[in-house]
Design an enzyme around this catalytic site. Structure first.
Site, PDB file in Angstrom:
ATOM      1  CG  ASP A  49      -1.946   1.447   0.698  1.00 25.86           C
ATOM      2  OD1 ASP A  49      -3.011   1.207   0.486  1.00 25.86           O
ATOM      3  OD2 ASP A  49      -1.660   2.686   1.705  1.00 25.86           O
ATOM      4  CE1 TYR A  54       0.645   8.789   2.566  1.00 29.38           C
ATOM      5  CE2 TYR A  54       1.638   6.400   1.701  1.00 29.38           C
ATOM      6  CZ  TYR A  54       0.338   6.955   2.190  1.00 29.38           C
ATOM      7  OH  TYR A  54      -0.598   6.524   3.328  1.00 29.38           O
ATOM      8  CB  SER A 152      -8.131   6.471   2.892  1.00 33.26           C
ATOM      9  OG  SER A 152      -7.750   6.705   4.460  1.00 33.26           O
ATOM     10  CB  SER A 206      -1.288   3.640  13.091  1.00 35.76           C
ATOM     11  OG  SER A 206      -0.921   4.362  13.949  1.00 35.76           O
ATOM     12  N   PRO A 207      -1.865   0.393  13.233  1.00 33.21           N
ATOM     13  CG  PRO A 207      -1.010  -2.278  12.220  1.00 33.21           C
ATOM     14  CD  PRO A 207      -1.135  -0.416  11.948  1.00 33.21           C
ATOM     15  CE  LYS A 216       8.787   2.852  19.886  1.00 32.47           C
ATOM     16  NZ  LYS A 216       9.540   2.678  18.209  1.00 32.47           N
ATOM     17  NE  ARG A 228       6.646   7.077  12.596  1.00 35.79           N
ATOM     18  CZ  ARG A 228       6.217   5.636  12.314  1.00 35.79           C
ATOM     19  NH1 ARG A 228       5.563   5.530  12.433  1.00 35.79           N
ATOM     20  NH2 ARG A 228       7.017   5.530  10.989  1.00 35.79           N
ATOM     21  CD  GLN A 291      11.220  -1.179  12.622  1.00 39.08           C
ATOM     22  OE1 GLN A 291      11.628  -0.432  11.060  1.00 39.08           O
ATOM     23  NE2 GLN A 291      11.373  -0.411  13.546  1.00 39.08           N
ATOM     24  CG  ASN A 295       5.429  -5.566  12.758  1.00 38.99           C
ATOM     25  OD1 ASN A 295       5.551  -5.610  14.405  1.00 38.99           O
ATOM     26  ND2 ASN A 295       5.784  -3.983  12.493  1.00 38.99           N
TER      27      ASN A 295
END
Length: 336
Positions: A49, A54, A152, A206-207, A216, A228, A291, A295
């Site tokens: 996606d 972006y 969206s 953004s789950p 963290k 982030r 990462q 996941n």
């Protein structure tokens, strides 16, 4: 990797999708981005996606280059249109016929493909008649440039109106892409019931709540360097709503739940959204291949009802559930 049907269609997508918002073309170098995409492919992810906005179109180019040489038929590639792009002129934004038609061509060129599997309205355009928008999307489908259409962050009423017009035009509106996590549950009251009724799935972003649900960030402690929450390019602004001791303290209480399931906190967060039957996929992002590998372990996990109830109880005081937040967070007019 498990796959699920997307909406009331025959299209199957990987229940964990790879997205490149806030990473490709902005936060990580192209070589690292390509390594993450290849890690996703190796892990069985077939769904990717992105969006034209972006990194102001650069993310699409990076994804296209990273997927070059892959069998196109084995991939599901999604992109979006709405936000300002390019030089950001008066018609470089929104869901007008002009912007949609020009944007799909640009996206296909950057992605290096003849079609996208899903073309999504990145937000609702209050300044363009919905009939014009849906007719343009229908024409994109008929031209073979997209197979399906989605939206969206639309409200339940907007989804219902768009779905009805799409049906009249003979095309399938099969998805909505909202923010959804243990901490941000605003779609549950109205959007999910409406979508389930109409045969529309959620592809959620953004789950992990921008990393907050990894555990963290700890109350009263300094922010991890390079996280982030320290990113001045936009990441810190997005995560700010969760950065308070009450939220962070509640998240820390989920550690025993994750341990009981032999999951990391991030895996627990991704697995949690996938327990919702209306969710077809959870979008993950990554700046490092490891990462991705972490996941994807959330695919296929079943969280027992008693642990789901414990999560609800733990986060009850801090989770945002107000259905009005979808409309409140939507742009009132076209951004410039």
């Amino acid at each position: 990797m498990k796959h699920r049907y997307l909406g009331n269609s025959g299209l199957k997508i990987s229940e964990i999708a790879y997205g490149n918002w806030l990473t490709h073309g902005s936060q990580v170098e192209n070589d690292a981005a390509t390594a993450c995409v290849h890690a996703a492919l190796d892990a069985g992810i077939t769904t990717f996606d992105t969006a034209d906005v972006y990194a102001n179109t650069v993310a699409e180019s990076v994804l296209g280059e990273a997927l070059a040489g892959q069998r196109r038929e084995s991939l599901e590639i999604f992109t979006k249109v709405y936000w300002p792009t390019g030089p950001k002129g008066p018609n470089d934004v929104g869901l007008s016929r002009k912007h949609i038609m020009e944007s799909i061509n640009g996206s296909l060129q950057r992605l290096g493909t003849d079609y996208v599997d899903l073309y999504q309205a990145h937000r609702f355009d209050t300044e363009t008649p919905l009939e014009e928008t849906m007719q343009a999307f229908a024409d994109v489908v008929r031209q073979g440039k997209a197979l399906y259409i989605g939206v969206s962050e639309w409200t339940a009423d907007q989804i219902r109106a768009g779905h009805a017009l799409a049906k009249d035009l003979g095309v399938q509106l099969i998805s909505n892409q909202p923010q959804y996590s243990m901490l941000w549950r605003v779609i549950e009251g109205e959007v999910v019931p409406t979508s389930a009724e109409l045969g529309v799935s959620q592809i959620v972003w953004s789950p992990i709540a921008q990393g907050v649900l990894t555990g963290k960030y700890k109350p009263g402690e300094a922010l991890p360097e390079g996280s982030r929450a320290t990113d001045a390019k936009g990441g810190a602004q997005m995560i700010d709503r969760f950065m308070n001791d009450e939220v962070l303290g509640a998240v820390q209480q989920l550690t025993p739940v994750a341990a009981e399931l032999d999951l990391s906190m991030a895996q627990l967060a991704v697995a949690w959204v996938l327990q919702n039957e209306n969710v077809a996929a959870a979008i993950i992002g990554a700046s490092r291949p490891e990462q991705v590998h972490e996941n994807v372990a959330a695919s296929g996990v079943t969280i027992p009802a008693e642990l789901m109830a414990r999560i609800d109880e733990t986060l009850a005081a801090v989770a945002v559930t107000d259905a009005r937040k979808t409309a409140e967070n939507a742009p009132a007019g076209r951004p410039v």
